[in-house]
Design a protein around this motif. Structure first.
Motif: not given
Length: 76
Positions: A60-65
């Motif tokens: 569902e999601k992309v978590y960026l640093p």
């Protein structure tokens, strides 16, 4: 066919089979970085992977640093 010629042909066939059989696996075996960031996100939202760019990606999601979260279905 003589026995030695048969064994040579059999050995050559086995070597070709081994080289063809292992080449796709070696090409796909790219290690994924497992950073501290990805480990923290995995604890919060299990089921994702750490991308080669160091992003934690779930269905569902992309978590960026940098703290940004993008929804995968809309691209936001």
């Amino acid at each position: 066919m003589s026995k030695s010629l048969f064994l040579a042909a059999l050995g050559a066939g086995a070597m070709i089979a081994l080289s063809v059989g292992t080449a796709p696996a070696a090409a796909q075996a790219q290690p994924r970085p497992d950073t501290e960031f990805c480990a923290k996100k995995r604890a919060q939202d299990p089921g994702g992977i750490c991308s080669p760019k160091g992003e934690y990606v779930t269905p569902e999601k992309v978590y960026l640093p940098d703290g940004t979260v993008k929804n995968r279905n809309t691209g936001d």
